[in-house]
Design a protein around this motif. Structure first.
Motif, PDB file in Angstrom:
ATOM      1  N   ASP A 213     -54.400  44.567  24.539  1.00 11.64           N
ATOM      2  CA  ASP A 213     -55.470  43.619  24.208  1.00 11.64           C
ATOM      3  C   ASP A 213     -56.266  44.118  22.994  1.00 11.64           C
ATOM      4  N   ALA A 214     -56.538  45.435  22.974  1.00  9.36           N
ATOM      5  CA  ALA A 214     -57.305  45.993  21.860  1.00  9.36           C
ATOM      6  C   ALA A 214     -56.534  45.883  20.544  1.00  9.36           C
ATOM      7  N   LEU A 215     -55.221  46.161  20.600  1.00 16.47           N
ATOM      8  CA  LEU A 215     -54.407  46.048  19.393  1.00 16.47           C
ATOM      9  C   LEU A 215     -54.362  44.605  18.896  1.00 16.47           C
ATOM     10  N   GLY A 216     -54.216  43.653  19.840  1.00 18.45           N
ATOM     11  CA  GLY A 216     -54.157  42.241  19.437  1.00 18.45           C
ATOM     12  C   GLY A 216     -55.449  41.791  18.799  1.00 18.45           C
ATOM     13  N   ALA A 217     -56.574  42.212  19.393  1.00 20.64           N
ATOM     14  CA  ALA A 217     -57.864  41.806  18.847  1.00 20.64           C
ATOM     15  C   ALA A 217     -58.054  42.380  17.448  1.00 20.64           C
ATOM     16  N   ALA A 218     -57.700  43.645  17.288  1.00 17.55           N
ATOM     17  CA  ALA A 218     -57.858  44.278  15.975  1.00 17.55           C
ATOM     18  C   ALA A 218     -56.974  43.608  14.935  1.00 17.55           C
ATOM     19  N   ALA A 219     -55.740  43.257  15.326  1.00 13.70           N
ATOM     20  CA  ALA A 219     -54.812  42.615  14.390  1.00 13.70           C
ATOM     21  C   ALA A 219     -55.352  41.246  13.977  1.00 13.70           C
ATOM     22  N   SER A 220     -55.927  40.508  14.911  1.00 16.85           N
ATOM     23  CA  SER A 220     -56.462  39.171  14.593  1.00 16.85           C
ATOM     24  C   SER A 220     -57.615  39.290  13.590  1.00 16.85           C
ATOM     25  N   LEU A 221     -58.509  40.252  13.804  1.00 21.45           N
ATOM     26  CA  LEU A 221     -59.625  40.440  12.872  1.00 21.45           C
ATOM     27  C   LEU A 221     -59.130  40.719  11.458  1.00 21.45           C
ATOM     28  N   LEU A 222     -58.111  41.587  11.368  1.00 18.35           N
ATOM     29  CA  LEU A 222     -57.594  41.935  10.038  1.00 18.35           C
ATOM     30  C   LEU A 222     -56.869  40.761   9.399  1.00 18.35           C
ATOM     31  N   GLU A 223     -56.164  39.964  10.214  1.00 22.46           N
ATOM     32  CA  GLU A 223     -55.463  38.793   9.661  1.00 22.46           C
ATOM     33  C   GLU A 223     -56.463  37.781   9.094  1.00 22.46           C
ATOM     34  N   ASP A 224     -57.602  37.599   9.786  1.00 23.55           N
ATOM     35  CA  ASP A 224     -58.617  36.682   9.261  1.00 23.55           C
ATOM     36  C   ASP A 224     -59.197  37.235   7.962  1.00 23.55           C
ATOM     37  N   ALA A 225     -59.428  38.509   7.948  1.00 24.84           N
ATOM     38  CA  ALA A 225     -60.019  39.118   6.746  1.00 24.84           C
ATOM     39  C   ALA A 225     -59.047  39.136   5.584  1.00 24.84           C
ATOM     40  N   ALA A 226     -57.737  39.092   5.884  1.00 30.34           N
ATOM     41  CA  ALA A 226     -56.734  39.151   4.829  1.00 30.34           C
ATOM     42  C   ALA A 226     -56.796  37.935   3.917  1.00 30.34           C
ATOM     43  N   ARG A 227     -57.485  36.872   4.353  1.00 34.33           N
ATOM     44  CA  ARG A 227     -57.638  35.709   3.469  1.00 34.33           C
ATOM     45  C   ARG A 227     -58.472  36.054   2.251  1.00 34.33           C
ATOM     46  N   HIS A 228     -59.290  37.112   2.411  1.00 28.10           N
ATOM     47  CA  HIS A 228     -60.137  37.527   1.305  1.00 28.10           C
ATOM     48  C   HIS A 228     -59.602  38.780   0.607  1.00 28.10           C
TER      49      HIS A 228
ATOM     50  N   TYR B 217     -51.992  46.083   7.165  1.00 25.77           N
ATOM     51  CA  TYR B 217     -52.481  46.830   8.330  1.00 25.77           C
ATOM     52  C   TYR B 217     -52.377  45.990   9.589  1.00 25.77           C
ATOM     53  N   ALA B 218     -52.653  44.717   9.447  1.00 25.43           N
ATOM     54  CA  ALA B 218     -52.521  43.825  10.601  1.00 25.43           C
ATOM     55  C   ALA B 218     -51.077  43.798  11.085  1.00 25.43           C
ATOM     56  N   GLN B 219     -50.127  43.754  10.146  1.00 24.68           N
ATOM     57  CA  GLN B 219     -48.712  43.744  10.508  1.00 24.68           C
ATOM     58  C   GLN B 219     -48.327  45.050  11.226  1.00 24.68           C
ATOM     59  N   SER B 220     -48.864  46.160  10.759  1.00 30.47           N
ATOM     60  CA  SER B 220     -48.575  47.451  11.400  1.00 30.47           C
ATOM     61  C   SER B 220     -49.074  47.467  12.838  1.00 30.47           C
ATOM     62  N   LEU B 221     -50.279  46.873  13.051  1.00 26.90           N
ATOM     63  CA  LEU B 221     -50.815  46.841  14.419  1.00 26.90           C
ATOM     64  C   LEU B 221     -49.958  45.948  15.312  1.00 26.90           C
ATOM     65  N   ARG B 222     -49.454  44.844  14.782  1.00 22.68           N
ATOM     66  CA  ARG B 222     -48.574  43.979  15.571  1.00 22.68           C
ATOM     67  C   ARG B 222     -47.296  44.742  15.966  1.00 22.68           C
ATOM     68  N   GLU B 223     -46.725  45.474  15.022  1.00 18.89           N
ATOM     69  CA  GLU B 223     -45.503  46.242  15.314  1.00 18.89           C
ATOM     70  C   GLU B 223     -45.777  47.338  16.340  1.00 18.89           C
ATOM     71  N   ALA B 224     -46.951  47.975  16.227  1.00 20.06           N
ATOM     72  CA  ALA B 224     -47.320  48.985  17.223  1.00 20.06           C
ATOM     73  C   ALA B 224     -47.457  48.344  18.596  1.00 20.06           C
ATOM     74  N   GLY B 225     -47.933  47.140  18.620  1.00 15.75           N
ATOM     75  CA  GLY B 225     -48.077  46.442  19.892  1.00 15.75           C
ATOM     76  C   GLY B 225     -46.734  46.231  20.578  1.00 15.75           C
ATOM     77  N   PHE B 226     -45.704  45.936  19.772  1.00 18.55           N
ATOM     78  CA  PHE B 226     -44.369  45.765  20.368  1.00 18.55           C
ATOM     79  C   PHE B 226     -43.923  47.057  21.066  1.00 18.55           C
ATOM     80  N   ILE B 227     -44.165  48.194  20.400  1.00 14.89           N
ATOM     81  CA  ILE B 227     -43.765  49.487  20.964  1.00 14.89           C
ATOM     82  C   ILE B 227     -44.545  49.758  22.248  1.00 14.89           C
ATOM     83  N   VAL B 228     -45.864  49.529  22.199  1.00 19.17           N
ATOM     84  CA  VAL B 228     -46.699  49.767  23.385  1.00 19.17           C
ATOM     85  C   VAL B 228     -46.262  48.868  24.530  1.00 19.17           C
ATOM     86  N   GLU B 229     -45.909  47.632  24.200  1.00 22.20           N
ATOM     87  CA  GLU B 229     -45.464  46.684  25.234  1.00 22.20           C
ATOM     88  C   GLU B 229     -44.175  47.178  25.901  1.00 22.20           C
ATOM     89  N   ASP B 230     -43.238  47.712  25.085  1.00 16.92           N
ATOM     90  CA  ASP B 230     -41.983  48.245  25.648  1.00 16.92           C
ATOM     91  C   ASP B 230     -42.254  49.425  26.576  1.00 16.92           C
TER      92      ASP B 230
END
Length: 591
Positions: free
Chosen positions: A281-296, A303-316
């Motif tokens: 949950d923490a990784l997902g929330a952090a990734a969402s914040l960075l994705e919103d900020a990436a518009r600017h 970094y958001a993409q890295s957190l998403r990939e880390a989430g896959f590993i943690v999920e496994d």
């Protein structure tokens, strides 16, 4: 063969180098000039034991380097018994002057050949560059072609190609134990084949005798030893341990006895990663914040993409931990059985360990003892039959080796005696006696005693060499043996020290001619005090010691007028007109 030697800080030598001829090289100089130091340097390159006393006083280390060309066999061959001295002498003189000769070292193109090998076809020579460093604290370091090596490797690679014939070797000639080895080296294929068969038969007989002795000892084992063996065998066989089984038991018990803790840890890890409010949950929330900020700022998207990939590993990992926790279970009966077997193993280890290998070795030893006693007659009979068969084969091999040696001995003695005659030893002769010994005196060296006898003159009684020959005679006999062995050995280089002990006059001339003949098939380096020998050299070095407060030994190659002056000094102690004229005459005769 030796192509070049460089010496630094050995004894009184600060720095010296020598490039010996492919044929005959001599070292001359006043007594005490330091010729022995050069021999010590050569010994270091052969893998001899180092003595820190060889390091020059005040220096941190001694260093000896050498370049060698090692070959499997020698080019050319020596004439039988060197009987035709005139022909041989002419051929040697032709080679010394640069003429083509079958005795040149094939494939050698180093500077040490002095042009003698010009035009030789490339052979199977192996170039080997050796460096030996000896520190003042006694530590020795070796490199072979730039790679670190041991002194043992150095002795194995270089040692067999060089034969250093000094006072120690003269003493070895006096020991009859070395005579069989010398005769075998000269005996050729017939003796070599018989010796190989003897070696195999001897090894088999020794093995059979040892086996029979063990059987007999086991058959007469004390009642206490037998009872202990029976008890050990019964206890170990009751458990019937298998290799690797105990390690598997220990691993199984470690998992099963701690199953609850393992399950709790895996479940907690799964919840902490994938549970409500967990790491996912923490990784997902952090990734969402960075994705919103990436518009600017697009950089935050990576970094958001890295957190998403880390989430896959943690999920496994979370999923695997949940599965692990569900699968943790154990059968109490199976656990109890494993604990009981582990206890049985530990009992064996306490009694006959500490390792399972020790337990298994004790089982085999006890089984052998019990079997040999229980079936003693059969086992003893089989061991005796094997021993009898081995002894019969050994007797056959003994006869063959004795006959081969006995056949070679007269020819060997005659060849050595012929060279002795050339060395102005008159009618003195060498005799080689081969006596078959009784079985109890046979050894790995053979079934017979081989001994050299020296007869000082015709009609005189021959006696063991060690009891009758003088030092000068031993030196000449040693040289004669080396000459005769020259066509049969695998040695490239012969270094002689003190070979001219007690020699002078016509004998010195004869000695020089024989050394020159030997130099046709070998590289020969001689430390000599005889001008007659030095005159025949292809390359001549003078060893000199300075009279400074800190004496220093130097090495200087001489030729032309300098060589004439050195020969004159050797003849009369000074370069007078008479001695110089004599020196020129000797050089002219040799060339």
């Amino acid at each position: 063969m030796i192509d070049e030697i460089q010496v630094e800080d050995v004894a009184l030598i600060r720095s010296a180098s020598m490039t010996p001829s492919a044929h005959l090289t001599v070292l001359t100089g006043e007594t005490g000039a330091g010729k022995t130091a050069l021999l010590s340097a050569a010994k270091l390159l052969m893998g001899a034991r180092a003595d820190k006393g060889a390091v020059r006083e005040g220096s941190a280390a001694a260093r000896v380097s050498g370049r060698f060309y090692l070959r499997a066999s020698l080019a050319g061959g020596a004439p039988d018994g060197l009987a035709s001295s005139a022909d041989i002498g002419d051929a040697a003189r032709g080679a010394a002057s640069g003429a083509a000769s079958p005795a040149t070292f094939a494939g050698h193109a180093g500077s040490g050949a002095r042009g003698d090998a010009d035009g030789a076809e490339a052979g199977d020579d192996l170039e080997l560059v050796v460096t030996r460093r000896l520190s003042a604290d006694g530590r020795s370091r070796v490199t072979l072609n730039g790679a670190m090596a041991s002194v043992t490797e150095l002795a194995e690679r270089v040692g067999p190609s060089i034969d250093l014939c000094g006072q120690h070797e003269h003493q070895a000639l006096m020991a009859s134990s070395s005579h069989g080895r010398l005769l075998d080296a000269w005996g050729g294929a017939a003796v070599a084949e018989a010796r190989a068969a003897w070696n195999a038969a001897w090894a088999d007989a020794v093995s059979a005798a040892a086996a029979y002795e063990r059987v007999c000892e086991a058959a007469s084992a004390s009642a206490t030893a037998l009872d202990e063996a029976r008890f050990a065998l019964s206890q170990i066989e009751a458990v019937n341990p298998q290799e690797g089984e105990y390690e598997e038991l220990v691993a199984y018990l470690s998992r099963t006895e701690n199953a609850e803790a393992l399950a709790r840890a895996a479940h907690g890890a799964s919840e902490g990663l994938a549970g409500e409010g967990g790491a996912l949950d923490a990784l997902g929330a952090a990734a969402s914040l960075l994705e919103d900020a990436a518009r600017h700022d697009e950089a935050l998207g990576a970094y958001a993409q890295s957190l998403r990939e880390a989430g896959f590993i943690v999920e496994d990992v979370a999923r695997d931990m949940a599965s692990y926790a569900e699968d943790v279970e154990f059968d109490p009966a199976e656990l109890a059985a494993a604990q009981e077997r582990a206890a049985a193993f530990q009992g064996l280890l306490r009694s006959w360990g500490p390792r399972l290998e020790d337990v298994l070795a004790r089982r085999d030893e006890a089984a052998e003892l019990v079997a040999s006693v229980d079936d003693a007659d059969r086992v003893r009979r089989e061991a005796r039959e094997r021993l009898d068969a081995a002894e019969e084969a050994l007797a056959v091999a003994a006869d063959a080796l004795h006959l081969a040696r006995a056949a070679a001995a007269p020819a060997f003695a005659a060849a050595v005696s012929a060279v002795m005659e050339r060395l102005e030893m008159g009618s003195a002769a060498l005799e080689c006696q081969v006596d078959l010994l009784e079985r109890s005196r046979w050894s790995k060296a053979g079934p017979d005693a081989v001994e050299f006898f020296f007869r000082p003159g015709a009609g005189m009684q021959a006696r063991p060499l060690a009891r009758i020959a003088s030092g000068g005679e031993v030196s000449r006999v040693m040289l004669a043996v080396k000459v005769v062995l020259g066509a049969h050995d695998e040695v490239d280089t012969l270094i002689f020290d003190e070979v001219d002990a007690g020699v002078g006059g016509a004998t010195a001339v004869a000695l020089a001619r024989v050394l020159a003949d030997l130099a046709r098939t070998h590289q020969v380096i001689v430390v000599t005090h005889l001008a007659q020998v030095a005159a025949w050299a292809d390359t001549h070095y003078v060893v000199e010691k300075s009279d400074a407060e800190a004496p220093e030994t130097t090495l200087r190659e001489v030729s032309g007028a300098d060589r004439e002056a050195e020969l004159a000094r050797m003849l009369s102690g000074d370069a007078t007109e008479t001695s110089l004229a004599h020196a020129r005459e000797m050089l002219a005769t040799a060339s």
